[in-house]
Design a protein around this motif. Structure first.
Motif, PDB file in Angstrom:
ATOM      1  N   PHE A 121      31.167  39.609  28.557  1.00 21.37           N
ATOM      2  CA  PHE A 121      32.169  40.336  29.341  1.00 21.37           C
ATOM      3  C   PHE A 121      33.224  40.861  28.372  1.00 21.37           C
ATOM      4  CE2 PHE A 121      36.244  40.363  31.661  1.00 21.37           C
ATOM      5  CZ  PHE A 121      35.946  41.369  32.555  1.00 21.37           C
ATOM      6  N   ALA A 122      33.769  42.012  28.662  1.00 20.92           N
ATOM      7  CA  ALA A 122      34.770  42.695  27.832  1.00 20.92           C
ATOM      8  C   ALA A 122      34.149  43.150  26.515  1.00 20.92           C
ATOM      9  CB  ALA A 122      36.018  41.843  27.599  1.00 20.92           C
ATOM     10  N   ALA A 123      32.887  43.552  26.572  1.00 17.21           N
ATOM     11  CA  ALA A 123      32.184  44.072  25.399  1.00 17.21           C
ATOM     12  C   ALA A 123      32.045  45.579  25.555  1.00 17.21           C
ATOM     13  CB  ALA A 123      30.808  43.428  25.286  1.00 17.21           C
ATOM     14  N   ASN A 124      32.118  46.310  24.464  1.00 19.77           N
ATOM     15  CA  ASN A 124      32.113  47.762  24.590  1.00 19.77           C
ATOM     16  C   ASN A 124      31.476  48.450  23.400  1.00 19.77           C
ATOM     17  OD1 ASN A 124      32.570  50.378  25.367  1.00 19.77           O
ATOM     18  ND2 ASN A 124      34.752  50.342  24.987  1.00 19.77           N
ATOM     19  N   ASN A 125      30.198  48.412  23.247  1.00 22.28           N
ATOM     20  CA  ASN A 125      29.413  49.245  22.340  1.00 22.28           C
ATOM     21  C   ASN A 125      30.145  49.681  21.068  1.00 22.28           C
ATOM     22  OD1 ASN A 125      27.220  50.603  21.404  1.00 22.28           O
ATOM     23  ND2 ASN A 125      27.422  52.343  22.769  1.00 22.28           N
ATOM     24  N   GLY A 126      30.738  48.757  20.377  1.00 17.53           N
ATOM     25  CA  GLY A 126      31.401  49.078  19.118  1.00 17.53           C
ATOM     26  C   GLY A 126      32.824  49.585  19.266  1.00 17.53           C
ATOM     27  N   GLY A 127      33.260  49.839  20.471  1.00 21.12           N
ATOM     28  CA  GLY A 127      34.631  50.302  20.699  1.00 21.12           C
ATOM     29  C   GLY A 127      35.544  49.128  20.984  1.00 21.12           C
ATOM     30  N   SER A 128      36.673  49.414  21.579  1.00 19.29           N
ATOM     31  CA  SER A 128      37.623  48.362  21.923  1.00 19.29           C
ATOM     32  C   SER A 128      37.099  47.541  23.088  1.00 19.29           C
ATOM     33  CB  SER A 128      38.970  48.975  22.315  1.00 19.29           C
ATOM     34  OG  SER A 128      39.514  49.670  21.234  1.00 19.29           O
ATOM     35  N   SER A 129      37.245  46.234  22.995  1.00 14.95           N
ATOM     36  CA  SER A 129      36.867  45.338  24.088  1.00 14.95           C
ATOM     37  C   SER A 129      38.033  45.241  25.046  1.00 14.95           C
ATOM     38  CB  SER A 129      36.539  43.953  23.542  1.00 14.95           C
ATOM     39  OG  SER A 129      35.448  44.032  22.672  1.00 14.95           O
ATOM     40  N   LEU A 130      37.713  45.225  26.333  1.00 11.92           N
ATOM     41  CA  LEU A 130      38.796  45.164  27.299  1.00 11.92           C
ATOM     42  C   LEU A 130      38.323  44.631  28.640  1.00 11.92           C
ATOM     43  CD1 LEU A 130      41.793  45.799  27.713  1.00 11.92           C
ATOM     44  CD2 LEU A 130      41.122  48.050  28.514  1.00 11.92           C
ATOM     45  N   GLY A 131      39.074  43.699  29.174  1.00 12.46           N
ATOM     46  CA  GLY A 131      38.937  43.213  30.537  1.00 12.46           C
ATOM     47  C   GLY A 131      40.331  43.172  31.123  1.00 12.46           C
ATOM     48  N   ILE A 132      40.476  43.584  32.362  1.00 10.18           N
ATOM     49  CA  ILE A 132      41.793  43.655  32.996  1.00 10.18           C
ATOM     50  C   ILE A 132      41.728  43.014  34.374  1.00 10.18           C
ATOM     51  CG2 ILE A 132      43.608  45.189  33.893  1.00 10.18           C
ATOM     52  CD1 ILE A 132      42.616  47.297  31.894  1.00 10.18           C
ATOM     53  N   ILE A 133      42.736  42.214  34.716  1.00  6.58           N
ATOM     54  CA  ILE A 133      42.915  41.713  36.070  1.00  6.58           C
ATOM     55  C   ILE A 133      44.310  42.114  36.520  1.00  6.58           C
ATOM     56  CG2 ILE A 133      43.644  39.437  35.240  1.00  6.58           C
ATOM     57  CD1 ILE A 133      42.439  38.267  37.841  1.00  6.58           C
ATOM     58  N   THR A 134      44.389  42.708  37.708  1.00  4.08           N
ATOM     59  CA  THR A 134      45.667  43.113  38.283  1.00  4.08           C
ATOM     60  C   THR A 134      45.788  42.515  39.667  1.00  4.08           C
ATOM     61  OG1 THR A 134      45.621  45.202  37.070  1.00  4.08           O
ATOM     62  CG2 THR A 134      47.104  45.084  38.954  1.00  4.08           C
ATOM     63  N   VAL A 135      46.912  41.844  39.931  1.00  2.90           N
ATOM     64  CA  VAL A 135      47.182  41.262  41.230  1.00  2.90           C
ATOM     65  C   VAL A 135      48.418  41.943  41.806  1.00  2.90           C
ATOM     66  CG1 VAL A 135      47.718  39.150  42.502  1.00  2.90           C
ATOM     67  CG2 VAL A 135      46.195  39.059  40.513  1.00  2.90           C
ATOM     68  N   THR A 136      48.251  42.507  43.007  1.00  2.00           N
ATOM     69  CA  THR A 136      49.334  43.213  43.691  1.00  2.00           C
ATOM     70  C   THR A 136      49.682  42.445  44.960  1.00  2.00           C
ATOM     71  OG1 THR A 136      48.487  45.325  42.865  1.00  2.00           O
ATOM     72  CG2 THR A 136      50.065  45.417  44.690  1.00  2.00           C
ATOM     73  N   GLU A 137      50.937  42.040  45.084  1.00  2.00           N
ATOM     74  CA  GLU A 137      51.384  41.326  46.284  1.00  2.00           C
ATOM     75  C   GLU A 137      51.905  42.346  47.302  1.00  2.00           C
ATOM     76  OE1 GLU A 137      54.412  37.765  47.792  1.00  2.00           O
ATOM     77  OE2 GLU A 137      54.530  38.470  45.703  1.00  2.00           O
ATOM     78  N   ILE A 138      51.378  42.262  48.521  1.00  2.00           N
ATOM     79  CA  ILE A 138      51.733  43.180  49.606  1.00  2.00           C
ATOM     80  C   ILE A 138      52.399  42.374  50.723  1.00  2.00           C
ATOM     81  CG2 ILE A 138      50.853  44.858  51.285  1.00  2.00           C
ATOM     82  CD1 ILE A 138      50.399  45.729  48.407  1.00  2.00           C
ATOM     83  N   ALA A 139      53.545  42.849  51.203  1.00  2.00           N
ATOM     84  CA  ALA A 139      54.264  42.183  52.284  1.00  2.00           C
ATOM     85  C   ALA A 139      53.484  42.276  53.588  1.00  2.00           C
ATOM     86  CB  ALA A 139      55.650  42.800  52.466  1.00  2.00           C
ATOM     87  N   GLN A 140      53.443  41.170  54.335  1.00  2.00           N
ATOM     88  CA  GLN A 140      52.771  41.134  55.650  1.00  2.00           C
ATOM     89  C   GLN A 140      53.758  40.716  56.711  1.00  2.00           C
ATOM     90  OE1 GLN A 140      49.417  42.176  56.110  1.00  2.00           O
ATOM     91  NE2 GLN A 140      50.027  42.909  54.092  1.00  2.00           N
TER      92      GLN A 140
END
Length: 170
Positions: free
Chosen positions: A151-170
């Motif tokens: 995971f986060a492997a990229n064919n000789g380029g930059s490796s990247l994995g991102i997680i974003t959590v957005t809190e929404i008011a209910q």
């Protein structure tokens, strides 16, 4: 100094110089937290292991909804044909998302060279707490002839994995 905001959506009730999460209407974004992984991680065992991609967020409201988005690339090595690989998103010891990629990784015998399928996962969680929450992305090799996947492997380029959590008011 008192600030008065007028409007038809109820925001005219904010008159005390403080716009707090409790005063925002349903659907408002309360906060966004992002975590990144810049080095590939290899999953080669049948037991789940941490990827290093995680994020901690402390809710602003107890009944908030969280939109969790995970993006990254993965790698399958040349010379292997198929495998079933699992990933899961954990909130503490609770599984939020569980997915098996068996068909996605079935390349057949006619494909040569390394393979870099992207991952794009979006889910919603409603943990009902004001305590800090940690979301962790985990993976494992489940079955098949594929020895492992990255995971986060990229064919000789930059490796990247991102997680974003957005809190929404209910």
């Amino acid at each position: 100094m008192t600030t008065t905001i007028s409007g038809s959506t109820g925001v005219n009730k904010i008159t005390d110089d403080a716009i707090t999460a409790a005063k925002l209407p349903i659907g408002s974004v309360l906060q966004v937290v992002t975590g990144t992984l810049t080095s590939p991680v290899t999953f080669s065992s049948s037991g789940y292991s941490q990827s290093g991609l995680s994020v901690t967020i402390t809710p602003k409201k107890v009944n908030s909804r969280f939109i969790i988005q995970i993006w990254g690339t993965s790698e399958l090595d040349n010379g292997t044909n198929q495998g079933a690989h699992d990933y899961r998103l954990m909130r503490g010891s609770t599984v939020v998302v569980l997915n098996q990629w068996q068909n996605y990784f079935n390349r057949g015998n006619s494909v040569s060279g390394d393979h870099y399928p992207p991952m794009d996962v979006t889910c919603i969680d409603e943990p009902a707490t004001l305590s800090a929450i940690t979301y962790d992305f985990q993976g494992r090799k489940y079955s098949g002839t594929q020895a492992s996947w990255k995971f986060a492997a990229n064919n000789g380029g930059s490796s990247l994995g991102i997680i974003t959590v957005t809190e929404i008011a209910q």
